[in-house]
Enzyme design. Structure first.
Site: not given
Ligand code: KIV
Length: 275
Positions: A115, A182
């Site tokens: 991220e 997201e």
């Molecule tokens: O951790 C996860 O499942 C994610 C998705 C929501 C993209 O990062």
């Protein structure tokens, strides 16, 4: 044929939509592969939907490796992407490469996801240089929940929207093969999609993205603690499962399960010798 990062590249070039779902275990991953999904994300959402934490912050490298291994065994022909958990890459470029390497070497992932934007470009570059494909993740990045002060739509104001576009370009430049967007407005996600060369995978970002991802417990109605607005429940398996559990309890209590067809026979003479 196994789906790979090239599948993603070609899909963007040909304007074909990509599908991604999360999975955390062998059986589910196998079902997803049989259904034809192009990629499986072993998300750190694991912490919430499987381990019962309130957020994703407590997930460890050991958790991720354990579940990625199971998914990789179930989906040998599908691109398996493993999430890098909180503090496995933010601390240093060295940590990022070592931990991405563990997810591939021990977890058998084909790629990793992390991220962040400009602040993690160095990490992305170094992991890609170690021959590990990286999927980036922008917008509502759950590992930053404390910095955001909760889960909310990102990029609504001009400055924030411009920043997201800049970040998408920066992570592309750093070598990411795709980016998850997201919880950002649909028009912004579409604009970003049209202005970068790598595929965008949306979750709460509208239909203009190159592909979509959902947490499987959300889309099958298996997780009821929190159902975000962007989730469509394609099935309500939670209710189905509860029905099955109730039927089992009832039949055991009334003595109708197990029935004759569920039991094994033995010659009567063997039993007689026990007296
Ligand atoms: O951790 C996860 O499942 C994610 C998705 C929501 C993209 O990062």
């Amino acid at each position: 044929m196994k789906t790979t990062v090239n599948t993603f590249k070609k899909a963007k070039e040909n304007g074909e939509k990509l599908t991604m779902l999360t999975a955390y275990d062998y059986s589910t991953a196998k079902l997803m592969e049989e259904a034809g999904v192009e990629s499986i994300l072993v998300g750190d959402s694991l912490g919430m939907v499987c381990l019962g934490y309130e957020d994703t912050l407590s997930v460890t490298m050991e958790d991720m490796i354990h579940h990625t291994k199971a998914v990789a065994r179930g989906a040998k022909e599908t691109l398996v992407i493993a999430d890098m958990p909180f503090m496995s890459y933010q601390t240093s470029v060295y940590d990022a490469v070592v931990n991405a390497g563990r997810l591939v070497k021990e977890g058998h992932a084909n790629a990793v996801k992390l991220e962040g934007g400009i602040e993690v470009c160095e990490q992305i570059r170094a992991i890609v240089n170690a021959s590990i494909p990286v999927c980036a993740h922008l917008g509502l990045t759950p590992q930053s929940i404390n910095a955001f002060g909760g889960f909310s739509v990102q990029g609504k104001q001009e400055a924030a929207a411009k920043k997201l576009l800049e970040e998408a370009k920066a992570i592309q430049e750093a070598g990411a093969f795709a980016v998850v967007l997201e919880c950002i407005p649909e028009k912004l996600a579409t604009f970003i999609t049209e202005n970068i060369q790598i595929p965008t995978i949306g979750i709460g970002a509208g239909a203009g993205c190159d592909g979509q991802v959902l947490v499987y417990q959300d889309m099958l109605g298996l997780y009821s603690d929190f159902v975000p607005k962007f989730v469509k429940q394609f099935r309500t398996l939670g209710e189905e499962m509860k029905g099955g559990f109730r039927d089992y309890i009832k039949e055991v209590k009334e003595g109708t399960f197990p029935a004759k067809e569920h039991t094994f026979k033995i010659d009567e003479s063997v039993i007689e010798k026990l007296y």
